[in-house]
Design a protein around this motif. Structure first.
Motif, PDB file in Angstrom:
ATOM      1  N   GLN A 116       0.837  -1.208   0.000  1.00 30.96           N
ATOM      2  CA  GLN A 116       0.000   0.000   0.000  1.00 30.96           C
ATOM      3  C   GLN A 116       0.871   1.258   0.000  1.00 30.96           C
ATOM      4  N   VAL A 117       1.883   1.255   0.863  1.00 36.34           N
ATOM      5  CA  VAL A 117       2.747   2.445   0.939  1.00 36.34           C
ATOM      6  C   VAL A 117       3.549   2.603  -0.352  1.00 36.34           C
ATOM      7  N   GLU A 118       4.049   1.484  -0.880  1.00 35.05           N
ATOM      8  CA  GLU A 118       4.810   1.564  -2.138  1.00 35.05           C
ATOM      9  C   GLU A 118       3.957   2.210  -3.233  1.00 35.05           C
ATOM     10  N   LYS A 119       2.692   1.832  -3.277  1.00 36.99           N
ATOM     11  CA  LYS A 119       1.813   2.381  -4.306  1.00 36.99           C
ATOM     12  C   LYS A 119       1.646   3.897  -4.115  1.00 36.99           C
ATOM     13  N   TRP A 120       1.507   4.317  -2.852  1.00 38.14           N
ATOM     14  CA  TRP A 120       1.385   5.757  -2.590  1.00 38.14           C
ATOM     15  C   TRP A 120       2.649   6.495  -3.006  1.00 38.14           C
ATOM     16  N   VAL A 121       3.794   5.871  -2.766  1.00 36.95           N
ATOM     17  CA  VAL A 121       5.056   6.545  -3.086  1.00 36.95           C
ATOM     18  C   VAL A 121       5.255   6.612  -4.604  1.00 36.95           C
ATOM     19  N   TYR A 122       5.193   5.449  -5.272  1.00 35.45           N
ATOM     20  CA  TYR A 122       5.614   5.381  -6.679  1.00 35.45           C
ATOM     21  C   TYR A 122       4.506   5.668  -7.693  1.00 35.45           C
ATOM     22  N   GLN A 123       3.261   5.351  -7.330  1.00 31.75           N
ATOM     23  CA  GLN A 123       2.209   5.525  -8.334  1.00 31.75           C
ATOM     24  C   GLN A 123       1.304   6.718  -8.055  1.00 31.75           C
ATOM     25  N   SER A 124       0.824   6.819  -6.832  1.00 31.49           N
ATOM     26  CA  SER A 124      -0.121   7.908  -6.542  1.00 31.49           C
ATOM     27  C   SER A 124       0.578   9.217  -6.233  1.00 31.49           C
ATOM     28  N   LEU A 125       1.895   9.188  -6.094  1.00 31.87           N
ATOM     29  CA  LEU A 125       2.690  10.394  -5.842  1.00 31.87           C
ATOM     30  C   LEU A 125       2.184  11.162  -4.618  1.00 31.87           C
ATOM     31  N   ALA A 126       1.913  10.419  -3.540  1.00 30.72           N
ATOM     32  CA  ALA A 126       1.455  11.064  -2.301  1.00 30.72           C
ATOM     33  C   ALA A 126       2.462  12.117  -1.872  1.00 30.72           C
ATOM     34  N   ARG A 127       1.967  13.225  -1.347  1.00 30.65           N
ATOM     35  CA  ARG A 127       2.879  14.292  -0.898  1.00 30.65           C
ATOM     36  C   ARG A 127       3.262  14.149   0.568  1.00 30.65           C
ATOM     37  N   SER A 128       2.461  13.382   1.290  1.00 24.24           N
ATOM     38  CA  SER A 128       2.803  13.169   2.699  1.00 24.24           C
ATOM     39  C   SER A 128       2.164  11.868   3.154  1.00 24.24           C
ATOM     40  N   VAL A 129       2.606  11.387   4.312  1.00 27.35           N
ATOM     41  CA  VAL A 129       2.031  10.163   4.860  1.00 27.35           C
ATOM     42  C   VAL A 129       0.541  10.372   5.139  1.00 27.35           C
ATOM     43  N   ALA A 130       0.180  11.608   5.485  1.00 31.02           N
ATOM     44  CA  ALA A 130      -1.234  11.908   5.785  1.00 31.02           C
ATOM     45  C   ALA A 130      -2.139  11.608   4.583  1.00 31.02           C
ATOM     46  N   ASP A 131      -1.569  11.678   3.359  1.00 27.14           N
ATOM     47  CA  ASP A 131      -2.369  11.396   2.142  1.00 27.14           C
ATOM     48  C   ASP A 131      -2.721   9.915   1.996  1.00 27.14           C
ATOM     49  N   MET A 132      -2.027   9.035   2.716  1.00 21.40           N
ATOM     50  CA  MET A 132      -2.148   7.592   2.457  1.00 21.40           C
ATOM     51  C   MET A 132      -3.443   7.059   3.072  1.00 21.40           C
ATOM     52  N   SER A 133      -4.545   7.354   2.406  1.00 19.51           N
ATOM     53  CA  SER A 133      -5.863   7.238   3.029  1.00 19.51           C
ATOM     54  C   SER A 133      -6.337   5.808   3.260  1.00 19.51           C
ATOM     55  N   ASP A 134      -5.687   4.818   2.641  1.00 25.23           N
ATOM     56  CA  ASP A 134      -6.137   3.448   2.930  1.00 25.23           C
ATOM     57  C   ASP A 134      -5.379   2.821   4.116  1.00 25.23           C
ATOM     58  N   LEU A 135      -4.518   3.610   4.763  1.00 21.92           N
ATOM     59  CA  LEU A 135      -3.897   3.133   6.011  1.00 21.92           C
ATOM     60  C   LEU A 135      -4.756   3.640   7.175  1.00 21.92           C
ATOM     61  N   PRO A 136      -4.945   2.802   8.202  1.00 21.68           N
ATOM     62  CA  PRO A 136      -5.672   3.278   9.381  1.00 21.68           C
ATOM     63  C   PRO A 136      -4.946   4.496   9.973  1.00 21.68           C
ATOM     64  N   GLY A 137      -5.696   5.401  10.562  1.00 15.58           N
ATOM     65  CA  GLY A 137      -5.126   6.633  11.111  1.00 15.58           C
ATOM     66  C   GLY A 137      -3.941   6.390  12.022  1.00 15.58           C
ATOM     67  N   VAL A 138      -4.069   5.383  12.876  1.00 16.50           N
ATOM     68  CA  VAL A 138      -2.991   5.130  13.839  1.00 16.50           C
ATOM     69  C   VAL A 138      -1.729   4.660  13.121  1.00 16.50           C
ATOM     70  N   GLU A 139      -1.898   3.950  12.008  1.00 12.04           N
ATOM     71  CA  GLU A 139      -0.735   3.509  11.222  1.00 12.04           C
ATOM     72  C   GLU A 139      -0.090   4.688  10.491  1.00 12.04           C
ATOM     73  N   ARG A 140      -0.917   5.621  10.043  1.00 12.70           N
ATOM     74  CA  ARG A 140      -0.360   6.816   9.400  1.00 12.70           C
ATOM     75  C   ARG A 140       0.495   7.601  10.389  1.00 12.70           C
ATOM     76  N   SER A 141      -0.018   7.732  11.608  1.00 14.06           N
ATOM     77  CA  SER A 141       0.759   8.467  12.623  1.00 14.06           C
ATOM     78  C   SER A 141       2.071   7.760  12.903  1.00 14.06           C
ATOM     79  N   ALA A 142       2.011   6.425  13.043  1.00 15.17           N
ATOM     80  CA  ALA A 142       3.232   5.677  13.368  1.00 15.17           C
ATOM     81  C   ALA A 142       4.237   5.763  12.223  1.00 15.17           C
ATOM     82  N   LEU A 143       3.733   5.707  10.993  1.00 11.22           N
ATOM     83  CA  LEU A 143       4.617   5.773   9.824  1.00 11.22           C
ATOM     84  C   LEU A 143       5.289   7.153   9.746  1.00 11.22           C
ATOM     85  N   ALA A 144       4.492   8.198   9.997  1.00  9.09           N
ATOM     86  CA  ALA A 144       5.039   9.558   9.933  1.00  9.09           C
ATOM     87  C   ALA A 144       6.055   9.792  11.051  1.00  9.09           C
ATOM     88  N   GLU A 145       5.892   9.077  12.152  1.00  5.16           N
ATOM     89  CA  GLU A 145       6.861   9.215  13.236  1.00  5.16           C
ATOM     90  C   GLU A 145       8.177   8.513  12.887  1.00  5.16           C
TER      91      GLU A 145
END
Ligand code: SAH
Ligand code: SF4
Length: 359
Positions: free
Chosen positions: A37-66
């Protein structure tokens, strides 16, 4: 004590990204598909931040951004030339500025990216050289120019980026620590073919040899600008450290790498490097390493009163080279009205700042 720097999602090679994400999610008891999921956000969807990664649960987004950084660039200015060339000036996280240029032609969309903030090489014909060196770019900041430009091109009807050239600000082979991974990331992560990526160098021999040793068929451009050591040394200070014969030896190794293409860049400056007597030695060098020659009219810079060679002289160079069996092209001066050639926008910004200080 400050916390250790977090790894940047955009600076990791695809292999390292996968390994780091696997460790991260495994440590958190998360399913392995989170990695994809994260790879897709990075390479395909061109997410600008971890907060954009909307198919990750909120708590996982926070942990990833940390755990990870994601250094994206902000456009401070976008200039569009009457010929369609687009120049972006990007602001980096620490406020430094770099530029990239999109150059549309009927069958291609080429992106020209920067590899350093400024350049330490001091070539006398180059605005970036006059501005001096500020700092290296990270792999993520190099790749970030591609991501942000690709997004801009998509949003503005320019279509997909087909080619990438490392011909913006800086000397890529003086920043090999970031440029090597950036090549891997663009090629393996974003799927840009190696033969569609060109690294331009002023002649950093160890860097040419490293590139020659890579298995991928990245292309190499040598900024030649003069066919003899004496004349070249007047334009390019590095010539004293790595003289032409040594550079040519390294190019032969590159050429031996089967299917790897070399281009000579030759910026034509009136009365400086456009004497007809230079054509034959230039042809000999080009034939020796089977280089394609790009003749580029000099783009005037604020620091020198040099002019571009006259069009008839450029034509003469092209015709005689061709007759000698050298493949040659005359490059148009794209984006001249917005100074899109090389390091010019930031160059102008610096000059304006200097002027403002004097006033
Ligand atoms: N440092 C690398 C890549 C960046 S410069 C290198 O020198 O190859 C990209 C290209 O722009 C180089 O070929 C450089 O010689 C050329 N260039 C620099 N200043 C120029 C100018 N004022 N007019 C035309 N070409 C220029
Ligand atoms: Fe640096 Fe290339 Fe400009 Fe020379 S021509 S100063 S190497 S950016």
């Amino acid at each position: 004590m400050s916390a250790p720097p977090r790894p940047d999602l955009l600076s990791l090679t695809p292999e390292d990204l996968r390994a780091s994400l696997s460790d991260h999610f495994e440590g958190r008891g998360q399913p392995t598909y989170r990695v994809g999921q994260v790879e897709k956000w990075v390479y395909q969807s061109l997410a600008r931040s971890v907060a954009d990664m909307s198919d990750l649960p909120g708590v996982e987004r926070s942990a990833l951004a940390e755990a990870f950084d994601m250094a994206t660039l902000d456009a401070t200015t976008v200039q569009r030339s009457t010929d369609g060339t687009v120049k972006h000036l990007w602001r980096l996280a620490d406020g430094e500025l770099v530029e990239s240029v999109l150059i549309p032609t009927p069958r291609r969309l080429t992106l020209c990216i920067s590899s350093q903030v400024g350049c330490a090489m001091g070539c006398t014909f180059c605005a970036t050289g006059w501005g001096g060196f500020d700092r290296q770019l990270t792999a993520g900041e190099i790749v970030g120019q591609y991501r942000a430009s690709r997004q801009w091109a998509e949003d503005n009807g320019y279509g997909p980026i087909t080619n990438i050239v490392y011909m913006g600000m800086g000397e890529p082979l003086s920043n090999r620590k970031a440029v090597h991974p950036s090549l891997t990331i663009l090629n393996q992560g974003y799927g840009v073919g190696a033969r569609r990526i060109t690294v331009s160098t002023v002649g950093v021999v160890p860097g040419i040899l490293e590139l020659a040793a890579r298995p991928e068929q990245f292309r190499l451009a040598l900024s030649l600008h003069a066919p003899s050591t004496e004349l070249r040394a007047e334009l390019i200070p590095l010539e004293k450290r790595h003289p032409l014969p040594e550079v040519l030896g390294a190019l032969e190794k590159f050429d031996d790498g089967g299917g790897k293409r070399i281009t000579f860049e030759y910026t034509m400056i009136d009365g400086i490097n456009d004497d007809v007597d230079l054509i034959e030695p230039l042809a000999e060098l080009a034939l020796r390493v089977r280089a394609f020659v790009n003749l580029i009219p000099f783009n005037p810079i604020p620091y020198q009163d040099w002019k571009a060679s006259r069009p008839d002289r450029i034509r003469a160079f092209a015709e005689i080279l061709e007759r000698r069996g050298v493949s040659v092209a005359v490059r148009g001066t794209r984006g001249r009205d917005i100074d899109a050639a090389c390091g010019q926008l930031r160059g102008h910004t610096l000059v304006q700042i200097e002027k403002a200080r004097k006033d």
